[in-house]
Every structure is written in structure tokens, then in C-alpha cells.
Write a protein that holds these residues in place. Structure first.
Motif, PDB file in Angstrom:
ATOM      1  N   MET A   1      12.560   5.720 -11.586  1.00 28.34           N
ATOM      2  CA  MET A   1      12.527   5.202 -10.551  1.00 28.34           C
ATOM      3  C   MET A   1      10.860   5.496  -9.565  1.00 28.34           C
ATOM      4  SD  MET A   1      16.177   6.598  -7.283  1.00 28.34           S
ATOM      5  CE  MET A   1      15.158   6.870  -5.627  1.00 28.34           C
ATOM      6  N   GLU A   2      10.324   4.206  -8.902  1.00 29.63           N
ATOM      7  CA  GLU A   2       9.566   4.749  -7.996  1.00 29.63           C
ATOM      8  C   GLU A   2       9.529   4.995  -6.877  1.00 29.63           C
ATOM      9  OE1 GLU A   2       6.589   1.074  -6.431  1.00 29.63           O
ATOM     10  OE2 GLU A   2       8.461   0.637  -7.734  1.00 29.63           O
ATOM     11  N   THR A   3       8.507   6.489  -7.007  1.00 26.14           N
ATOM     12  CA  THR A   3       8.646   7.200  -5.701  1.00 26.14           C
ATOM     13  C   THR A   3       8.207   6.532  -4.631  1.00 26.14           C
ATOM     14  OG1 THR A   3       7.209   8.245  -6.495  1.00 26.14           O
ATOM     15  CG2 THR A   3       9.405   9.226  -6.848  1.00 26.14           C
ATOM     16  N   MET A   4       8.671   6.897  -2.808  1.00 22.63           N
ATOM     17  CA  MET A   4       7.493   6.220  -2.411  1.00 22.63           C
ATOM     18  C   MET A   4       6.780   6.815  -1.876  1.00 22.63           C
ATOM     19  SD  MET A   4       9.257   3.607  -0.508  1.00 22.63           S
ATOM     20  CE  MET A   4       9.419   3.219   2.026  1.00 22.63           C
ATOM     21  N   GLN A   5       5.453   6.035  -1.941  1.00 24.11           N
ATOM     22  CA  GLN A   5       4.598   6.957  -1.297  1.00 24.11           C
ATOM     23  C   GLN A   5       3.919   6.119   0.289  1.00 24.11           C
ATOM     24  OE1 GLN A   5       1.602   5.957  -4.192  1.00 24.11           O
ATOM     25  NE2 GLN A   5       1.682   7.991  -4.558  1.00 24.11           N
ATOM     26  N   PHE A   6       3.169   7.166   0.755  1.00 27.12           N
ATOM     27  CA  PHE A   6       2.613   6.710   1.794  1.00 27.12           C
ATOM     28  C   PHE A   6       1.448   6.561   2.192  1.00 27.12           C
ATOM     29  CE2 PHE A   6       7.066   8.103   2.290  1.00 27.12           C
ATOM     30  CZ  PHE A   6       7.441   7.203   3.223  1.00 27.12           C
ATOM     31  N   CYS A   7       0.773   5.926   3.791  1.00 19.82           N
ATOM     32  CA  CYS A   7      -0.496   6.278   3.421  1.00 19.82           C
ATOM     33  C   CYS A   7      -0.694   7.610   3.974  1.00 19.82           C
ATOM     34  CB  CYS A   7      -0.937   5.027   4.090  1.00 19.82           C
ATOM     35  SG  CYS A   7      -3.506   5.486   4.428  1.00 19.82           S
ATOM     36  N   HIS A   8      -2.261   8.365   3.526  1.00 21.26           N
ATOM     37  CA  HIS A   8      -2.068   9.797   3.998  1.00 21.26           C
ATOM     38  C   HIS A   8      -2.975   9.587   5.223  1.00 21.26           C
ATOM     39  CE1 HIS A   8      -1.980  12.319  -0.467  1.00 21.26           C
ATOM     40  NE2 HIS A   8      -0.381  11.228   0.232  1.00 21.26           N
ATOM     41  N   SER A   9      -3.298   8.288   5.707  1.00 20.91           N
ATOM     42  CA  SER A   9      -3.772   8.093   7.045  1.00 20.91           C
ATOM     43  C   SER A   9      -2.862   8.035   8.350  1.00 20.91           C
ATOM     44  CB  SER A   9      -5.461   7.186   6.503  1.00 20.91           C
ATOM     45  OG  SER A   9      -5.470   6.975   8.193  1.00 20.91           O
ATOM     46  N   CYS A  10      -2.207   6.807   7.992  1.00 26.45           N
ATOM     47  CA  CYS A  10      -1.579   6.549   9.301  1.00 26.45           C
ATOM     48  C   CYS A  10       0.076   6.793   8.616  1.00 26.45           C
ATOM     49  CB  CYS A  10      -1.005   5.374   9.132  1.00 26.45           C
ATOM     50  SG  CYS A  10      -1.675   3.612   7.599  1.00 26.45           S
ATOM     51  N   GLY A  11       0.925   7.030   7.307  1.00 25.79           N
ATOM     52  CA  GLY A  11       1.913   7.168   7.546  1.00 25.79           C
ATOM     53  C   GLY A  11       2.581   5.533   7.127  1.00 25.79           C
ATOM     54  N   MET A  12       1.440   4.783   6.990  1.00 26.30           N
ATOM     55  CA  MET A  12       2.689   3.127   6.837  1.00 26.30           C
ATOM     56  C   MET A  12       3.511   3.306   4.203  1.00 26.30           C
ATOM     57  SD  MET A  12       1.124  -0.417   6.191  1.00 26.30           S
ATOM     58  CE  MET A  12       0.797  -0.351   8.152  1.00 26.30           C
ATOM     59  N   PRO A  13       4.572   3.111   4.356  1.00 31.60           N
ATOM     60  CA  PRO A  13       4.852   2.936   3.480  1.00 31.60           C
ATOM     61  C   PRO A  13       3.502   2.196   2.755  1.00 31.60           C
ATOM     62  CG  PRO A  13       7.033   2.421   4.381  1.00 31.60           C
ATOM     63  CD  PRO A  13       5.185   2.531   5.531  1.00 31.60           C
ATOM     64  N   LEU A  14       2.669   2.470   1.070  1.00 32.38           N
ATOM     65  CA  LEU A  14       1.919   1.854   0.692  1.00 32.38           C
ATOM     66  C   LEU A  14       2.832   0.183   0.128  1.00 32.38           C
ATOM     67  CD1 LEU A  14      -0.466   4.612  -0.701  1.00 32.38           C
ATOM     68  CD2 LEU A  14      -0.138   3.324   1.272  1.00 32.38           C
ATOM     69  N   GLN A  15       4.042   0.752  -0.539  1.00 33.27           N
ATOM     70  CA  GLN A  15       4.558  -1.480  -1.471  1.00 33.27           C
ATOM     71  C   GLN A  15       4.761  -1.923   0.240  1.00 33.27           C
ATOM     72  OE1 GLN A  15       5.670   1.900  -1.516  1.00 33.27           O
ATOM     73  NE2 GLN A  15       6.254   2.594  -3.575  1.00 33.27           N
ATOM     74  N   SER A  16       4.151  -1.542   1.247  1.00 34.05           N
ATOM     75  CA  SER A  16       4.440  -2.728   2.445  1.00 34.05           C
ATOM     76  C   SER A  16       3.717  -3.594   1.918  1.00 34.05           C
ATOM     77  CB  SER A  16       4.384  -2.142   3.973  1.00 34.05           C
ATOM     78  OG  SER A  16       4.680  -2.771   4.957  1.00 34.05           O
ATOM     79  N   PRO A  17       3.738  -5.174   2.728  1.00 32.07           N
ATOM     80  CA  PRO A  17       3.295  -5.906   2.233  1.00 32.07           C
ATOM     81  C   PRO A  17       2.024  -5.549   3.579  1.00 32.07           C
ATOM     82  CG  PRO A  17       5.407  -6.652   2.587  1.00 32.07           C
ATOM     83  CD  PRO A  17       5.246  -5.635   3.293  1.00 32.07           C
ATOM     84  N   MET A  18       2.334  -4.626   4.850  1.00 32.39           N
ATOM     85  CA  MET A  18       1.283  -4.109   5.408  1.00 32.39           C
ATOM     86  C   MET A  18       0.107  -4.132   4.825  1.00 32.39           C
ATOM     87  SD  MET A  18       3.278  -4.939   9.145  1.00 32.39           S
ATOM     88  CE  MET A  18       2.050  -4.828   9.941  1.00 32.39           C
ATOM     89  N   ALA A  19       0.581  -3.068   4.052  1.00 37.32           N
ATOM     90  CA  ALA A  19      -0.378  -1.799   3.850  1.00 37.32           C
ATOM     91  C   ALA A  19      -1.422  -2.599   3.181  1.00 37.32           C
ATOM     92  CB  ALA A  19       0.537  -1.637   2.619  1.00 37.32           C
ATOM     93  N   GLY A  20      -1.711  -3.798   2.862  1.00 34.80           N
ATOM     94  CA  GLY A  20      -2.797  -4.395   2.047  1.00 34.80           C
ATOM     95  C   GLY A  20      -3.302  -3.573   1.142  1.00 34.80           C
ATOM     96  N   GLN A  21      -4.841  -4.325   0.361  1.00 35.29           N
ATOM     97  CA  GLN A  21      -4.766  -3.370  -0.757  1.00 35.29           C
ATOM     98  C   GLN A  21      -4.842  -1.840  -0.331  1.00 35.29           C
ATOM     99  OE1 GLN A  21      -6.710  -5.461  -2.834  1.00 35.29           O
ATOM    100  NE2 GLN A  21      -6.571  -3.815  -4.454  1.00 35.29           N
ATOM    101  N   ILE A  22      -4.713  -0.943  -1.492  1.00 32.87           N
ATOM    102  CA  ILE A  22      -4.740   0.157  -1.406  1.00 32.87           C
ATOM    103  C   ILE A  22      -5.732   0.076  -1.818  1.00 32.87           C
ATOM    104  CG2 ILE A  22      -3.138   1.827  -2.472  1.00 32.87           C
ATOM    105  CD1 ILE A  22      -1.283  -0.065  -0.524  1.00 32.87           C
ATOM    106  N   HIS A  23      -5.924   1.922  -1.707  1.00 34.19           N
ATOM    107  CA  HIS A  23      -7.358   2.391  -2.163  1.00 34.19           C
ATOM    108  C   HIS A  23      -6.907   4.006  -2.360  1.00 34.19           C
ATOM    109  CE1 HIS A  23      -9.623  -0.612  -1.129  1.00 34.19           C
ATOM    110  NE2 HIS A  23      -9.241  -1.018   0.665  1.00 34.19           N
ATOM    111  N   GLY A  24      -6.235   4.274  -3.693  1.00 33.26           N
ATOM    112  CA  GLY A  24      -5.780   5.799  -3.549  1.00 33.26           C
ATOM    113  C   GLY A  24      -4.707   6.045  -2.688  1.00 33.26           C
TER     114      GLY A  24
END
Ligand code: ZN
Length: 79
Positions: free
Chosen positions: A1-24
Motif C-alpha cells: 500500500m502506498e503511503t500518502m506523502q505531503f510536501c514538507h513546505s506547503c502540505g500538499m499531497p505529492l500525489q495531487s496533479p496540482m503538485a507538479g514536478q516533485i523534488h524530494g
């Protein structure tokens, strides 16, 4: 099961299409292409606009204050 990951800066779910290109641990809105975190003020302004998008009756000043409080809870900005 995939764990939900959040941006450490803004809290946006990194799986969200709005997250754009992920950097770490950061989304594409918070970090540049080489993974450098954007200035706090830039991230804060982005969050303020996001808050305004669902609270149109709130002023930009109030949104910036709320965004400031929001960022204090984020691992990237905690003091
Ligand atoms: Zn982010």
C-alpha cells in the motif's frame, strides 16, 4: 500500500496533479527544478492565494497572516 506523502513546505499531497514536478520532499510549487526550496515569502504568497480561492471574503493581508501561521507547522519552515 502506498503511503500518502505531503510536501514538507506547503502540505500538499505529492500525489495531487496540482503538485507538479516533485523534488524530494517538496512539490513543484515550492521548489525549483534543481530541488532548491523557494523563498518562504514566495511559498507564503502561494498559500495565501490558495486560501483566498475558497475564502473570497478574506483580504489578502488576512490570508498572508493565516499562511504565515500555516507555514509554522510545516517541517521545512518550523523554527
Ligand atoms: Zn509544496
Amino acid at each position: 500500500m502506498e503511503t500518502m506523502q505531503f510536501c514538507h513546505s506547503c502540505g500538499m499531497p505529492l500525489q495531487s496533479p496540482m503538485a507538479g514536478q516533485i523534488h524530494g520532499n517538496f512539490c513543484g510549487n515550492c521548489a525549483t527544478a534543481d530541488g532548491t526550496l523557494n523563498p518562504r515569502e514566495a511559498v507564503q504568497t502561494g498559500i495565501a492565494h490558495w486560501l483566498l480561492s475558497f475564502s473570497p471574503d478574506v483580504t489578502m493581508d488576512t490570508a498572508m497572516i493565516r499562511a504565515d501561521h500555516y507555514l509554522r507547522a510545516m517541517p521545512a519552515w518550523a523554527e
